[in-house]
Design a protein around this motif. Structure first.
Motif, PDB file in Angstrom:
ATOM      1  N   ARG B 160       0.833  -1.201   0.000  1.00  0.00           N
ATOM      2  CA  ARG B 160       0.000   0.000   0.000  1.00  0.00           C
ATOM      3  C   ARG B 160       0.864   1.246   0.000  1.00  0.00           C
ATOM      4  O   ARG B 160       1.925   1.273   0.618  1.00  0.00           O
ATOM      5  N   PRO B 161       0.411   2.290  -0.688  1.00  0.00           N
ATOM      6  CA  PRO B 161       1.142   3.556  -0.700  1.00  0.00           C
ATOM      7  C   PRO B 161       0.977   4.288   0.636  1.00  0.00           C
ATOM      8  O   PRO B 161       0.127   3.928   1.452  1.00  0.00           O
ATOM      9  N   ALA B 162       1.789   5.309   0.805  1.00  0.00           N
ATOM     10  CA  ALA B 162       1.911   5.995   2.088  1.00  0.00           C
ATOM     11  C   ALA B 162       0.563   6.415   2.685  1.00  0.00           C
ATOM     12  O   ALA B 162       0.290   6.165   3.863  1.00  0.00           O
ATOM     13  N   ARG B 163      -0.268   7.034   1.870  1.00  0.00           N
ATOM     14  CA  ARG B 163      -1.525   7.556   2.396  1.00  0.00           C
ATOM     15  C   ARG B 163      -2.369   6.437   2.991  1.00  0.00           C
ATOM     16  O   ARG B 163      -2.919   6.557   4.087  1.00  0.00           O
ATOM     17  N   GLU B 164      -2.453   5.334   2.269  1.00  0.00           N
ATOM     18  CA  GLU B 164      -3.261   4.221   2.761  1.00  0.00           C
ATOM     19  C   GLU B 164      -2.627   3.560   3.974  1.00  0.00           C
ATOM     20  O   GLU B 164      -3.321   3.133   4.897  1.00  0.00           O
ATOM     21  N   LEU B 171      -6.812   3.895  11.541  1.00  0.00           N
ATOM     22  CA  LEU B 171      -8.088   3.191  11.668  1.00  0.00           C
ATOM     23  C   LEU B 171      -7.951   2.024  12.638  1.00  0.00           C
ATOM     24  O   LEU B 171      -8.819   1.790  13.490  1.00  0.00           O
ATOM     25  N   GLU B 172      -6.857   1.294  12.505  1.00  0.00           N
ATOM     26  CA  GLU B 172      -6.651   0.142  13.388  1.00  0.00           C
ATOM     27  C   GLU B 172      -6.626   0.581  14.848  1.00  0.00           C
ATOM     28  O   GLU B 172      -7.328   0.014  15.683  1.00  0.00           O
ATOM     29  N   LEU B 173      -5.835   1.586  15.132  1.00  0.00           N
ATOM     30  CA  LEU B 173      -5.695   2.015  16.523  1.00  0.00           C
ATOM     31  C   LEU B 173      -7.027   2.541  17.057  1.00  0.00           C
ATOM     32  O   LEU B 173      -7.438   2.220  18.177  1.00  0.00           O
ATOM     33  N   HIS B 174      -7.689   3.325  16.234  1.00  0.00           N
ATOM     34  CA  HIS B 174      -8.989   3.853  16.650  1.00  0.00           C
ATOM     35  C   HIS B 174      -9.951   2.710  16.980  1.00  0.00           C
ATOM     36  O   HIS B 174     -10.606   2.712  18.010  1.00  0.00           O
ATOM     37  N   TYR B 175      -9.988   1.744  16.097  1.00  0.00           N
ATOM     38  CA  TYR B 175     -10.921   0.643  16.316  1.00  0.00           C
ATOM     39  C   TYR B 175     -10.569  -0.162  17.557  1.00  0.00           C
ATOM     40  O   TYR B 175     -11.439  -0.500  18.369  1.00  0.00           O
ATOM     41  N   ARG B 176      -9.295  -0.460  17.715  1.00  0.00           N
ATOM     42  CA  ARG B 176      -8.896  -1.259  18.881  1.00  0.00           C
ATOM     43  C   ARG B 176      -9.203  -0.517  20.166  1.00  0.00           C
ATOM     44  O   ARG B 176      -9.532  -1.139  21.190  1.00  0.00           O
ATOM     45  N   PRO B 235     -16.226   5.946   6.603  1.00  0.00           N
ATOM     46  CA  PRO B 235     -16.570   5.043   5.495  1.00  0.00           C
ATOM     47  C   PRO B 235     -15.602   5.135   4.322  1.00  0.00           C
ATOM     48  O   PRO B 235     -15.129   4.112   3.816  1.00  0.00           O
ATOM     49  N   THR B 236     -15.279   6.354   3.913  1.00  0.00           N
ATOM     50  CA  THR B 236     -14.345   6.502   2.804  1.00  0.00           C
ATOM     51  C   THR B 236     -12.976   5.952   3.158  1.00  0.00           C
ATOM     52  O   THR B 236     -12.307   5.326   2.332  1.00  0.00           O
ATOM     53  N   LEU B 237     -12.557   6.192   4.401  1.00  0.00           N
ATOM     54  CA  LEU B 237     -11.266   5.680   4.836  1.00  0.00           C
ATOM     55  C   LEU B 237     -11.231   4.159   4.805  1.00  0.00           C
ATOM     56  O   LEU B 237     -10.259   3.550   4.345  1.00  0.00           O
ATOM     57  N   VAL B 238     -12.293   3.565   5.287  1.00  0.00           N
ATOM     58  CA  VAL B 238     -12.367   2.105   5.298  1.00  0.00           C
ATOM     59  C   VAL B 238     -12.297   1.570   3.869  1.00  0.00           C
ATOM     60  O   VAL B 238     -11.540   0.637   3.567  1.00  0.00           O
ATOM     61  N   GLU B 239     -13.044   2.203   3.019  1.00  0.00           N
ATOM     62  CA  GLU B 239     -13.035   1.842   1.597  1.00  0.00           C
ATOM     63  C   GLU B 239     -11.651   2.011   0.991  1.00  0.00           C
ATOM     64  O   GLU B 239     -11.115   1.114   0.335  1.00  0.00           O
ATOM     65  N   LEU B 240     -11.060   3.154   1.262  1.00  0.00           N
ATOM     66  CA  LEU B 240      -9.753   3.489   0.698  1.00  0.00           C
ATOM     67  C   LEU B 240      -8.675   2.499   1.098  1.00  0.00           C
ATOM     68  O   LEU B 240      -7.839   2.079   0.283  1.00  0.00           O
ATOM     69  N   THR B 241      -8.677   2.120   2.370  1.00  0.00           N
ATOM     70  CA  THR B 241      -7.579   1.317   2.890  1.00  0.00           C
ATOM     71  C   THR B 241      -7.889  -0.171   2.905  1.00  0.00           C
ATOM     72  O   THR B 241      -7.016  -0.976   3.212  1.00  0.00           O
TER      73      THR B 241
END
Lengths: 254, 254
Positions: B160-164, B171-176, B235-241
């Motif tokens: 994955r590129p830097a942004r993703e 996202l991972e940390l937030h979710y955990r 939602p967009t972030l989840v989709e993007l990554t």
DNA sequence: CGACCTCTTGAGTGAGCTCAAAAACAGTGG
DNA sequence: CCACTGTTTTTGAGCTCACTCAAGAGGTCG
């Protein structure tokens, strides 16, 4: 210090009574009554052609596999088709062990070569752990070693340039093969990998892998051509890549 | 679905009798006689200041730790000082579990915040597994989940590129954190990370992390400034990554 | 032989790097 | 309250490693 695959001598047509033993006996002798129980698992041995999908991300496989012979890749793919190879399973390795019987697989697996493996139902395995805690402890041993291997892969992908990544991977595979008596320490080995496999394992493009292999060859460090790996200068390679073989050793005895 | 850290109410000065229970009881109720045994482990609870090394690569630590509160990073360093963060341990996580008592640690760990943890000797833990196989099975559960997390990190670094990469990590940390009741699903969270931590976790330079965070902010996807993370458009972030939260869930019950 | 892989090479591009310096910020001591 | 120091973040300029696109070379198999 025997490899699992070498001990395949006689072979039942459909069952392989002793396969989990063969896996776990690597670490410690097991009492005969345990052995009987494990035999009673009556798990199936299978021969599988190359380039076959063993399981796919999202499947709910309720089996685990012990590899007897051949190579298997475990990988994940992104929506657009990009692939990341998570690791190469060699004879003696355990595949698809998931104590959560209901959960879908988080990755896929595919054979690279003809493969002989032993499949046994995950809940049987768990039953066995329940009865013989020693086996469960040995399992935790295996997974803890696997974790250390993933750590190596992470620092490889995150913090090393292409040349070192590739060299590190090839050193790893070479070492793991020698430990299993599937390669001689100072001899060339044949690997069932093309440049795309290497690329997908170390996070590069096939094109860049091709170029990098050429420079490694020109530097007389190693040669990988038509599936034959030769390490010209192992000490320098080890130095260059910071390769620590300890991690890739089989588990020490209890 | 309670977080380990929240249940710290009364606290023994030197011992914390119930800590492994607290770890493992997340998954399944435990019989009272088991509970007594675990209590008898008499393991020590410790409070540790931030930026403290818990253990270092090469050490032979014969203890495991359960994190009660605070953040800990696990990392490896190369000879030239480059660092790869292998993961962030949050309250409830287990650290430094190595069934091979003699083997040196393969990575280092350091506190990011003030930390309360419970340390218990590795061989006691193994004794406990021997007596209560169920605990050993649950341990295999934990490590198998950890493995799936490493898989996510591998594809993140490799493909994955830097942004993703950065977005995926956040996202991972937030979710955990939300899963542990340490963050509200749609509220900003405070993380003890600077840009260097992010860089070392996702295999980039701090400078490039800075730039990438700016673009993510300008795109109104997320904001991470002075330790506060806000997900503008999850939602967009989840989709993007391609973020799959399932992997980061706590283990399901048996 | 042609069809199909895999590997190689070239040319041009771009994402992420290095180097350097300024700006923002926190803590410390006067 | 302010100067001083150290850390973290930001920005710019230039470079390079690795990527994309495209085409050719080599090998294998029906």
């Amino acid at each position: 210090m025997n490899s699992a695959s070498r001990s395949v001598t006689t072979r039942e047509p459909t069952d392989c009574h002793d396969c989990p033993i063969r896996q776990l006996a690597l670490f410690r002798p097991i009492q005969t009554d345990q052995l009987d129980t494990v035999k009673s698992l009556r798990t199936a041995q299978r021969e599988i052609p190359p380039s076959t999908e063993l399981y796919r991300e999202g499947d709910r496989i309720q089996e685990s596999f012990t590899l007897f012979s051949g190579w298997v890749i475990r990988y994940k793919t992104l929506e657009d088709g990009r692939r990341q190879i998570l690791g190469f399973a060699l004879p003696g390795d355990l595949l698809c062990f998931q104590p959560d019987l209901g959960a879908p697989n988080t990755h896929s697996a595919q054979t690279l070569t003809p493969v002989v493996l032993c499949a046994f139902p995950a809940d049987d395995l768990i039953q066995m752990f329940r009865r013989y805690p020693e086996l469960a402890i040995q399992m935790s041993w295996i997974t803890s070693r696997d974790e250390a291997i993933y750590h190596e892969h992470l620092i490889n992908l995150g913090r090393r340039p292409a040349r070192e990544r590739i060299a590190h991977l090839l050193l790893e595979l070479h070492y793991r093969l020698t430990v299993r008596n599937l390669a001689e320490p100072d001899e060339p080995v044949t690997l069932p990998l093309n440049q795309e496999h290497i690329a997908d394992a170390v996070g590069l493009t096939t094109i860049h892998v091709s170029r990098t292999l050429r420079t490694l060859r020109e530097e007389r460090l190693l040669n990988y051509q038509s599936g034959v790996l030769t390490l010209f200068d192992r000490p320098t390679l080890v130095e260059l890549t910071g390769f620590h073989e300890d991690v890739f050793q089989p588990r020490p005895t209890l």
